[in-house]
Design an enzyme around this catalytic site. Structure first.
Site, PDB file in Angstrom:
ATOM      1  N   LYS A 229       5.651  49.192  19.579  1.00 32.04           N
ATOM      2  CA  LYS A 229       5.027  48.476  18.655  1.00 32.04           C
ATOM      3  C   LYS A 229       3.599  48.676  18.318  1.00 32.04           C
ATOM      4  O   LYS A 229       3.232  49.428  19.770  1.00 32.04           O
ATOM      5  CB  LYS A 229       5.498  47.195  18.508  1.00 32.04           C
ATOM      6  CG  LYS A 229       7.254  46.689  17.966  1.00 32.04           C
ATOM      7  CD  LYS A 229       6.819  45.306  18.634  1.00 32.04           C
ATOM      8  CE  LYS A 229       8.602  45.054  17.785  1.00 32.04           C
ATOM      9  NZ  LYS A 229       8.452  43.481  17.891  1.00 32.04           N
ATOM     10  N   ARG A 263      15.963  45.835  22.618  1.00 32.89           N
ATOM     11  CA  ARG A 263      15.971  46.413  21.171  1.00 32.89           C
ATOM     12  C   ARG A 263      15.112  47.259  21.110  1.00 32.89           C
ATOM     13  O   ARG A 263      13.844  47.514  21.132  1.00 32.89           O
ATOM     14  CB  ARG A 263      15.925  45.201  20.531  1.00 32.89           C
ATOM     15  CG  ARG A 263      15.813  45.310  18.864  1.00 32.89           C
ATOM     16  CD  ARG A 263      15.801  43.974  18.031  1.00 32.89           C
ATOM     17  NE  ARG A 263      16.102  44.732  16.736  1.00 32.89           N
ATOM     18  CZ  ARG A 263      14.968  44.865  16.077  1.00 32.89           C
ATOM     19  NH1 ARG A 263      13.633  45.768  15.749  1.00 32.89           N
ATOM     20  NH2 ARG A 263      14.863  45.768  14.384  1.00 32.89           N
TER      21      ARG A 263
END
Length: 282
Positions: A229, A263
């Site tokens: 991210k 995740r």
């Protein structure tokens, strides 16, 4: 100091009890053309099968399958388009891998219902039922585990909503309310996701990671979705493609802060984090 992990968290996934006393890995399978890292990467069925097989072989307990991109400013698509992307792949994966535990990544109750009926095992909702008021009642009737994420606004508007008096206090209040709503509809297995990058700036993201162990007071396992991210690659002045090492670093911190599920796009590396941390603790 490593927080004490609660030992009583299990998830009932299609009759299979998944014990979260040891953290588990959720592998990401995006079926979208515009996701921030792997958008459009998995178009061919053989490629999807090979990628999924690889993630399962590397140790993924769950495969998170999504047909709606939730990156900031993502294109909105219809329910029908989302269903066209995910249902055929669920059919193919459950036939090829009968024991697979598919998480359907959607905030739409109609998609969640059809996906579970097609063979998915749990629902991963970025809006915790706020963007579709039927989601929580539907999940309650389906009797499957429910991942609820913290977000403000929608993928199209969330960037402008990254404003908090105290991000941790507001998130704990949010989750308390959403968990209570889920319990009213007899949802037994609830996982919370802080939603790194969803209506949060970098300062918020690192504050959440620093204090993530505080969410254990909610008595629900925590999923950490940090993989590649912007809080990683922008901090390091790199690209998402160059953010694997940074992802491994923050995944390790998340585990130290009590995360029960990672995740990730890169399953083998996440499993190594878990293995090494367990060796360190023991």
């Amino acid at each position: 100091m490593i927080p004490t992990r609660k030992l009583n968290h299990t998830l009932n996934c299609k009759g299979t009890l998944v014990d979260l006393s040891t953290p588990k890995v959720m592998g990401i399978l995006n079926l979208t053309p515009d996701s921030f890292y792997d958008g459009g990467k998995h178009k061919d069925v053989n490629d999807i099968l090979n990628h999924t097989e690889g993630m399962l072989r590397e140790g993924a307990t769950f495969i998170d399958l999504g047909g709606y991109s939730s990156r900031p400013g993502a294109t909105n698509i219809t329910v029908d388009e989302e269903l066209k992307r995910v249902l055929p792949i669920i059919d193919i994966l459950t036939e090829k891998f009968p024991e697979i535990l598919i998480s359907i990544d959607t905030f739409r109750s109609a998609v969640a219902k059809k996906a579970i009926e097609a063979g998915a095992a749990l629902v991963n909702d970025i809006s915790a039922g706020i963007l579709d008021i039927e989601m929580i009642p539907v999940v309650g009737k389906l009797k499957v585990p429910y991942i609820m994420m913290h977000m403000k606004g929608t993928p199209q508007t969330m960037t402008s909503n990254a404003v908090y008096e105290d991000v941790i206090i507001e998130m704990k209040s949010y989750f308390s309310y959403r968990i209570a709503e889920a319990r009213k509809h007899q949802i037994s297995d609830i996982i919370i996701d802080p939603g790194f990058g969803f209506a949060k700036n970098n300062s918020h993201n690192f504050e959440i990671l620093k204090q993530m162990n505080l969410f254990q007071s909610l008595d629900a396992p925590v999923l950490a979705g940090l993989s590649r991210k912007s809080m990683i690659y922008k901090t390091l002045d790199k690209t998402p493609q160059e953010a694997l090492n940074g992802t491994t670093c923050l995944n390790t911190i998340a585990l130290l802060q009590g995360a029960s599920i990672l995740r990730v796009h890169d399953v083998a590396e996440a499993k190594e984090c878990i293995t090494l941390l367990n060796a360190f603790k023991n």
